[in-house]
Motif scaffolding. Structure first.
Motif, PDB file in Angstrom:
ATOM      1  N   PHE A 206       1.312  -1.495  -0.149  1.00 35.89           N
ATOM      2  CA  PHE A 206      -0.190   0.084  -0.089  1.00 35.89           C
ATOM      3  C   PHE A 206       0.872   1.597  -0.066  1.00 35.89           C
ATOM      4  O   PHE A 206       0.388   2.891  -0.723  1.00 35.89           O
ATOM      5  CB  PHE A 206      -0.668   0.322   1.384  1.00 35.89           C
ATOM      6  N   ASP A 213      -2.420   6.329  -6.317  1.00 32.86           N
ATOM      7  CA  ASP A 213      -3.233   5.490  -6.847  1.00 32.86           C
ATOM      8  C   ASP A 213      -3.705   5.649  -5.385  1.00 32.86           C
ATOM      9  O   ASP A 213      -3.540   5.492  -4.272  1.00 32.86           O
ATOM     10  CB  ASP A 213      -2.653   3.972  -6.263  1.00 32.86           C
ATOM     11  N   ALA A 214      -5.176   6.364  -5.511  1.00 38.57           N
ATOM     12  CA  ALA A 214      -6.310   6.940  -5.240  1.00 38.57           C
ATOM     13  C   ALA A 214      -6.846   5.924  -3.176  1.00 38.57           C
ATOM     14  O   ALA A 214      -6.755   5.968  -2.159  1.00 38.57           O
ATOM     15  CB  ALA A 214      -7.735   7.440  -5.429  1.00 38.57           C
ATOM     16  N   ASN A 215      -6.265   4.551  -4.178  1.00 40.02           N
ATOM     17  CA  ASN A 215      -6.848   3.289  -3.604  1.00 40.02           C
ATOM     18  C   ASN A 215      -5.873   2.675  -2.260  1.00 40.02           C
ATOM     19  O   ASN A 215      -6.210   2.647  -1.363  1.00 40.02           O
ATOM     20  CB  ASN A 215      -7.290   2.408  -4.009  1.00 40.02           C
ATOM     21  N   ASP A 216      -4.484   3.107  -2.700  1.00 40.74           N
ATOM     22  CA  ASP A 216      -3.989   2.897  -1.318  1.00 40.74           C
ATOM     23  C   ASP A 216      -3.615   3.946  -0.524  1.00 40.74           C
ATOM     24  O   ASP A 216      -3.880   3.744   0.233  1.00 40.74           O
ATOM     25  CB  ASP A 216      -2.246   2.739  -2.308  1.00 40.74           C
ATOM     26  N   ALA A 218      -6.270   5.654   0.190  1.00 37.80           N
ATOM     27  CA  ALA A 218      -7.651   5.689   0.986  1.00 37.80           C
ATOM     28  C   ALA A 218      -6.897   4.265   1.884  1.00 37.80           C
ATOM     29  O   ALA A 218      -7.565   4.428   3.354  1.00 37.80           O
ATOM     30  CB  ALA A 218      -8.536   5.051  -0.128  1.00 37.80           C
ATOM     31  N   ILE A 219      -6.436   3.372   1.328  1.00 37.27           N
ATOM     32  CA  ILE A 219      -6.160   2.146   2.434  1.00 37.27           C
ATOM     33  C   ILE A 219      -5.554   2.414   3.373  1.00 37.27           C
ATOM     34  O   ILE A 219      -5.387   2.352   4.850  1.00 37.27           O
ATOM     35  CB  ILE A 219      -5.732   0.816   1.582  1.00 37.27           C
ATOM     36  N   THR A 222      -6.747   4.693   5.906  1.00 40.84           N
ATOM     37  CA  THR A 222      -7.758   4.497   7.397  1.00 40.84           C
ATOM     38  C   THR A 222      -6.657   3.301   7.863  1.00 40.84           C
ATOM     39  O   THR A 222      -7.471   3.322   9.044  1.00 40.84           O
ATOM     40  CB  THR A 222      -8.618   3.357   6.208  1.00 40.84           C
TER      41      THR A 222
END
Ligand code: C2E
Ligand code: MG
Ligand code: MG
Ligand code: MG
Length: 279
Positions: A206, A213-216, A218-219, A222
């Motif tokens: 991550f 990478d917006a998902n990474d 966000a993870i 979080t």
């Protein structure tokens, strides 16, 4: 005639399968010999706090192969697990880490350092594991908090009750518990709440593309938030650039490990690195 033998028949003459079995058996034999001949080494990689100061290291196993040179753990840990050789090797890593901690405890400028040791599922599951940890700490005469055990979510495959109980015994002893490669496994949040942990370790996967990478991103955010909500520490692994570090810091992650700070080093080189930092 494998097919006509029926779906469940074991096919003994699939050449690819046979090659794999042979390669694995050869590796298993090589590993046993390597263990007999003391070909294993430990490199140490610094972990740093918010001010960039070293807080400790992670112990990383290497195999110094006579012909192939240094072999990384990903190439041999699975086979060491299958053959149970991970039990004596893992015990040796644990004892070596404790001996190293005892050395540092004698030096005022180093006695704050911790050592993180990776624990495989097979090792954790072994009935003697808790006793071995206790013995290693007592034998070296170290403060138990300085020993950090890195566990993974795969432990939960054994069931939550047994895992919580064993982790509880380790916590009672005073050792620090970190959940390695966090986010890669399948543990549910209700399980996480029940584990007596001190720290979550954000997987390198991550961190790698946390800026692009917006998902990474966000993870990572979080996991950091989750650690804060649960009152746990959090550390990011695989931090390679100052931009990654700054992003993680801005999200509230106060501890880092990665090439940005230092590669895993043999103990002699680590000692030089520390001496340079202490000046
Ligand atoms: P891990 O515990 O997640 O260890 C972190 C891995 O990331 C290490 O790989 C380390 O060298 C690498 N790394 C550190 N900083 C960076 C970076 O900035 N960028 C990149 N690309 N990589 C970085 P290594 O040493 O190959 O170890 C692989 C895995 O082998 C470890 O993953 C751990 O799961 C396992 N392992 C290592 N030593 C032991 C051991 O003594 N016992 C057991 N059971 N497993 C071990
Ligand atoms: Mg680790
Ligand atoms: Mg890790
Ligand atoms: Mg990892």
């Amino acid at each position: 005639q494998a097919k006509s033998a029926g779906r469940n028949a074991v096919c003994f003459f699939d050449p690819e399968m046979q090659a794999l079995v042979t390669a694995n058996a050869a590796l298993a034999a090589d590993l046993r010999q390597a263990w007999r001949e003391n070909q294993f080494l430990i490199d140490y990689q610094p972990q740093v706090g918010p001010d960039g100061r070293m807080t400790g290291v992670e112990a990383l196993l290497r195999w110094d192969h006579p012909e192939r040179g240094r072999v990384g753990p990903d190439h041999f840990i699975p086979t060491a697990e299958e053959t149970s050789l991970i039990i004596p090797i893992g015990r040796w890593v644990l004892e070596s880490a404790c001996a190293q901690l005892a050395q540092w405890a004698k030096r005022p400028e180093r006695r704050h350092l911790s050592i993180a040791v990776n624990v495989s599922v097979r090792q954790f599951r072994h009935p003697d594991f808790v006793d071995e940890v206790m013995h290693a700490i007592a034998h070296a005469g170290i403060e138990p908090q300085k020993l950090k055990l890195e566990l993974t979510e795969s432990l939960l495959a054994d069931g939550i009750e047994v895992t919580v109980a064993k982790m509880g015994s380790l916590k009672e002893m005073g050792v620090t518990l970190s959940l390695d490669d966090f986010g890669m496994g399948y543990s549910s949040l209700s399980y996480l709440k029940r584990l007596p942990l001190d720290q979550l370790k954000i997987d390198r996967e991550f961190v790698k593309e946390v800026l692009t990478d917006a998902n990474d991103a966000a993870i990572a955010r979080t996991i950091i938030g989750l650690a804060q909500s649960l009152g746990l520490g959090v550390i990011a692994e695989g931090v390679e650039t100052e931009e990654q570090r700054a992003f993680l810091a801005a999200q509230g992650c106060p501890a880092y490990q990665g090439y940005l700070f230092c590669k895993p080093l043999p103990i002699a080189e680590l000692e030089k690195f520390m001496a340079a930092m202490e000046r």
